[in-house]
Scaffold this active site. Structure first.
Site, PDB file in Angstrom:
ATOM      1  N   ASP A  64      70.992 -61.866 -19.845  1.00  0.00           N
ATOM      2  CA  ASP A  64      71.495 -61.878 -21.225  1.00  0.00           C
ATOM      3  C   ASP A  64      70.539 -61.229 -22.226  1.00  0.00           C
ATOM      4  OD1 ASP A  64      69.522 -63.780 -21.074  1.00  0.00           O
ATOM      5  OD2 ASP A  64      70.700 -65.447 -21.848  1.00  0.00           O
ATOM      6  N   HIS A  65      69.294 -61.024 -21.846  1.00  0.00           N
ATOM      7  CA  HIS A  65      68.316 -60.482 -22.802  1.00  0.00           C
ATOM      8  C   HIS A  65      68.252 -58.955 -22.761  1.00  0.00           C
ATOM      9  CE1 HIS A  65      66.987 -64.613 -23.177  1.00  0.00           C
ATOM     10  NE2 HIS A  65      66.002 -64.282 -23.989  1.00  0.00           N
ATOM     11  N   ASP A 119      62.948 -70.347 -20.512  1.00  0.00           N
ATOM     12  CA  ASP A 119      63.295 -69.939 -21.861  1.00  0.00           C
ATOM     13  C   ASP A 119      63.105 -71.147 -22.767  1.00  0.00           C
ATOM     14  OD1 ASP A 119      64.946 -67.504 -23.290  1.00  0.00           O
ATOM     15  OD2 ASP A 119      65.167 -69.451 -24.273  1.00  0.00           O
ATOM     16  N   ARG A 379      64.772 -67.951 -34.951  1.00  0.00           N
ATOM     17  CA  ARG A 379      63.393 -67.503 -35.221  1.00  0.00           C
ATOM     18  C   ARG A 379      63.395 -66.333 -36.187  1.00  0.00           C
ATOM     19  NH1 ARG A 379      61.511 -68.291 -28.996  1.00  0.00           N
ATOM     20  NH2 ARG A 379      61.002 -70.472 -29.305  1.00  0.00           N
ATOM     21  N   SER A 535      58.248 -68.639 -27.936  1.00  0.00           N
ATOM     22  CA  SER A 535      58.846 -68.355 -26.632  1.00  0.00           C
ATOM     23  C   SER A 535      58.064 -68.923 -25.451  1.00  0.00           C
ATOM     24  CB  SER A 535      58.951 -66.839 -26.508  1.00  0.00           C
ATOM     25  OG  SER A 535      58.780 -66.417 -25.192  1.00  0.00           O
ATOM     26  N   ARG A 537      57.637 -67.153 -22.791  1.00  0.00           N
ATOM     27  CA  ARG A 537      57.277 -65.992 -21.961  1.00  0.00           C
ATOM     28  C   ARG A 537      55.867 -66.122 -21.401  1.00  0.00           C
ATOM     29  NH1 ARG A 537      57.768 -62.334 -27.340  1.00  0.00           N
ATOM     30  NH2 ARG A 537      59.723 -63.492 -27.256  1.00  0.00           N
TER      31      ARG A 537
HETATM   32  C1  MIC Z   1      62.907 -65.859 -27.352  1.00  0.00           C
HETATM   33  O1  MIC Z   1      63.826 -66.351 -28.000  1.00  0.00           O
HETATM   34  O2  MIC Z   1      61.799 -65.586 -27.842  1.00  0.00           O
HETATM   35  C2  MIC Z   1      63.130 -65.563 -25.882  1.00  0.00           C
HETATM   36  C3  MIC Z   1      63.149 -64.088 -25.716  1.00  0.00           C
HETATM   37  O3  MIC Z   1      64.382 -66.071 -25.487  1.00  0.00           O
HETATM   38  C4  MIC Z   1      62.010 -66.239 -25.094  1.00  0.00           C
HETATM   39  C5  MIC Z   1      61.974 -65.873 -23.671  1.00  0.00           C
HETATM   40  C6  MIC Z   1      61.369 -64.543 -23.421  1.00  0.00           C
HETATM   41  O4  MIC Z   1      60.386 -64.172 -24.052  1.00  0.00           O
HETATM   42  O5  MIC Z   1      61.893 -63.831 -22.543  1.00  0.00           O
HETATM   43  C7  MIC Z   1      61.980 -67.765 -25.193  1.00  0.00           C
HETATM   44  O6  MIC Z   1      62.442 -68.314 -26.159  1.00  0.00           O
HETATM   45  O7  MIC Z   1      61.406 -68.413 -24.307  1.00  0.00           O
HETATM   46 FE1  SF4 Z   2      68.266 -65.194 -26.553  1.00  0.00          FE
HETATM   47 FE2  SF4 Z   2      65.958 -66.404 -27.163  1.00  0.00          FE
HETATM   48 FE3  SF4 Z   2      67.552 -65.440 -29.065  1.00  0.00          FE
HETATM   49 FE4  SF4 Z   2      68.303 -67.557 -27.718  1.00  0.00          FE
HETATM   50  S1  SF4 Z   2      66.527 -67.410 -29.085  1.00  0.00           S
HETATM   51  S2  SF4 Z   2      69.580 -65.787 -28.240  1.00  0.00           S
HETATM   52  S3  SF4 Z   2      67.520 -67.109 -25.689  1.00  0.00           S
HETATM   53  S4  SF4 Z   2      66.472 -64.255 -27.518  1.00  0.00           S
END
Ligand code: MIC
Ligand code: SF4
Length: 646
Positions: A64-65, A119, A379, A535, A537
């Site tokens: 999905d990313h 995630d 965010r 995140s 990550r």
């Molecule tokens: C995000 O919202 O920052 C992400 C991208 O979903 C991350 C995961 C990632 O960095 O791949 C998260 O929230 O863990």
């Molecule tokens: Fe995707 Fe992270 Fe955004 Fe949720 S907060 S939509 S998991 S990138």
């Protein structure tokens, strides 16, 4: 014994440790989820552990990313993930099926279960009464291999909801109110458990909006009861047999209580550049807006998009902005098409994007330079939208749609009567884009597809008793993993290639970091409070480790990042006296005798000639993992003993 929901679930899942706030406990994990941007690394690590098939009740891999396929890289990753899922007995949600958290909530999440996901917004499933936590990919890999997941036993905060939301005020305003009160680190070490009469006025997807964005408080997770509302949601999803009742006992005791009268809430907004920077839309007033972006795992449910479509019906979006909608899942889209509401959005001039994360993680739709972007996301860290100087405001779908109509940040209560939303009696259930786990013998025959974007895992050595080197960077409070390891359409496709992605570490703060780290043979990072918020990550630990970072010395850490540092053998240390932060500068030469990491240690700042006391929150096991050079070498060594999970 009087019990909260948290205690009830934890009691059933703790396999080791004492039930005392702050003490380390090991939990049996029922389910895991991954998404593509963290999943490739998680599965490379799972392969390295060497288990033949996932041992969880079920595990799901989502895409999905990384859906903007601007070259071969993302497509390579998707195929790798699909073949891994088929090989190791996982469900695979194919690209286009939707955002992991929305689809998991609709089709997989079970009340009373434990879930970890690579995630940070995995707690979305808390909306259905599942105890769901974000974690690094390596922890997911270990859980799939049968290992328990370790957390600090949380303090349980009861969020007491009374009253009922007023028209045009919705779940997003509830969580923004929580953030207004406790900010981005007020939840650290805690579970936010919602209870009270107000709970039953919220649907499962409303609850999921709240648990989703609870992550921004730094909490371990957030959870709602599983009640009649949950039962009806599961029935509508054709999963009625998975319902269990999960309510707190009448005399349940919470460590703290937050009181929220839903009737008193009004539309809220998080101002740039922190989800904790919250005010009311009314107080902020009229701001000219360049972009409205609706969707993300926080606000992309059928209810949310119906609200948007109905408010837009017969109108056109303001000429000074553009508006995007990213639906949460194909189920949501199918309903919107069937009811004609999809057409209402298209007619109003909305740009409807793929059912994916999209603009939330800078995967396209970056706003213009200096833009004001109003988003329903969770965010608004600086630069995350893909435009370095954009100002991002976080709001509810109601406020977003009102803003799209007027062109200014708008209190939706000025739009007049609330449109009536007709929710379906049953959801369209169509799992044809979810590949099921293959039978054992068939799975063994599956060949893993590794395109050139899949680089081998780097290997790390065990750590000695003394660490020395220079301070490569000194940063302030609330540094996010988006600062440490940026995302976006340019860098995300490198998630499966550590040597390549490491060139972008700290890019937005110091574009020279990579060169400095290389030239000095690694070194140290100094930071303030809440280092690594945001995140899950693990690349924010893995890539600095690859560049030779030996220890991170801070005032305090965010939970998931702290675990990721340990997992990859970077020593996480904190100042005994936070004022010592000012006694270290960039490029100072340091020596730290960490010994066997039991208790305090001393940092010798050779440049300044001073000594500074450091401490840490590492358990004996964490120290063992660190000294081994990280969790992967450690777990391989200790397999058998640690793999029991029961
Ligand atoms: C995000 O919202 O920052 C992400 C991208 O979903 C991350 C995961 C990632 O960095 O791949 C998260 O929230 O863990
Ligand atoms: Fe995707 Fe992270 Fe955004 Fe949720 S907060 S939509 S998991 S990138």
């Amino acid at each position: 014994m009087a019990g909260t929901i948290t205690e009830k679930i934890l009691n059933k899942h703790i396999v080791e440790g004492e039930k005392k706030a702050g003490a380390e406990v090991a939990l049996r994990i029922d389910n895991t989820l991954t998404q593509d941007a963290t999943g490739t690394m998680a599965y490379l690590q799972f392969e390295a552990i060497g288990i033949d098939r996932a041992k969880t009740e079920f595990s799901v891999s989502f895409v999905d990313h990384n859906t903007l396929q601007t070259d071969f890289k993302n497509a390579d990753d998707h195929l790798f993930l699909q073949s891994i899922a088929q090989r190791y007995g996982l469900y695979f949600s194919r690209p286009g099926n939707g955002i992991c958290h929305q689809v998991f909530l609709e089709r997989f999440a079970k009340p009373g279960n434990t879930l970890i996901g690579s995630d940070s917004h995995t707690p979305t499933a808390g909306g259905i009464g599942c105890f769901a936590m974000g974690a690094g990919g390596l922890d997911i890999a270990c859980a799939m291999a049968g290992a328990p997941f370790r957390i600090k036993y949380p303090k349980i905060v009861g969020v007491h909801l009374t009253g009922q939301l007023s028209p045009w005020v919705s779940a997003k305003d509830v969580i923004l109110e929580v953030l207004r009160r406790i900010d981005v680190k007020g939840g650290v070490g805690k579970v936010l458990e919602y209870f009270g009469e107000g709970v039953k006025t919220l649907s499962v997807t409303d609850r999921a909006t709240i648990t989703n964005m609870g992550t921004e408080t730094g909490c371990t997770t957030s959870i709602f009861p599983s009640d009649e509302v949950t039962k009806s949601f599961l029935e509508k999803q054709g999963r009625q047999e998975q319902w269990i009742e999960l309510l707190p006992d009448d005399n349940a005791e919470y460590d703290e209580i937050i009181e929220i009268d839903l009737s008193s809430l009004e539309p809220m907004v998080a101002l740039p550049h922190s989800p904790g920077n919250v005010s009311t839309v009314r107080e902020v007033g009229k701001i000219k807006v360049d972009q409205v972006a609706i969707g993300s795992c926080t606000n992309s449910s059928l209810r949310d998009l119906k609200m948007v479509a109905n408010a837009l019906k017969g109108r056109t979006i303001a000429s000074n902005l553009h508006a995007t909608v990213s639906p949460g899942s194909r189920q949501v889209v199918e309903h919107l098409i069937d009811s004609g509401e999809y057409r209402d959005m298209v007619r109003a001039g909305v740009r409807i994007l793929e059912n994916a994360c999209g603009p939330c993680i800078g995967m396209g739709s970056a706003p213009k330079s200096g833009a004001v972007s109003v988003r329903t996301f969770n965010r608004n860290f600086k630069g995350r939208s893909g435009t370095a100087d954009a100002d991002v405001y976080l709001v509810s779908p109601e406020t977003a749609v009102a803003t799209a109509i007027t062109g200014y940040l708008t209190d939706p209560r000025t739009l007049g009567d609330l449109p009536e939303l007709k929710m379906p009696d049953k959801f369209f259930v169509n799992d044809n884009m979810i590949l099921k786990p293959l039978p054992v013998e068939e799975a063994k025959e599956v060949e893993i597809i590794r395109g050139p974007n899949i680089a081998p895992l780097p290997k790390f050595e065990a750590i000695g008793n003394s660490l020395s080197g220079k301070v490569l960077i000194k940063v302030e409070d609330n540094i996010t993993t988006d600062h440490i390891m940026p995302a976006g359409a340019r860098i995300l496709p490198l998630r499966s290639n550590i040597p390549e992605i490491s060139k972008y570490v700290f890019e937005a703060i110091d574009c020279d970091f990579h060169r400095k780290a290389k030239e000095n043979d690694g070194g140290f990072i100094i930071a303030g409070d809440n280092y690594g918020q945001g995140s899950s990550r693990e690349h924010a630990a893995l890539a600095p480790k690859y560049l030779g970072v030996k220890a991170v010395i801070v005032k305090s850490f965010a939970r998931i990042h702290l675990a990721n540092l340990i997992n990859f053998g970077i020593v996480p240390l904190t100042f005994v006296n936070p004022d010592d932060y000012s006694n270290i500068d960039e490029m100072d030469e340091l020596e730290i005798n960490i010994g066997d990491l039991q208790g305090e240690c001393v940092l010798h700042n050779k440049t300044k000639g001073n000594k500074i006391k450091l401490t840490h929150s590492l358990s004996r096991l964490d120290a063992e993992i660190l000294k081994a050079g990280g969790k992967l070498p450690w777990i391989k060594k200790s397999m058998g003993k640690e793999m029991k999970n029961e």
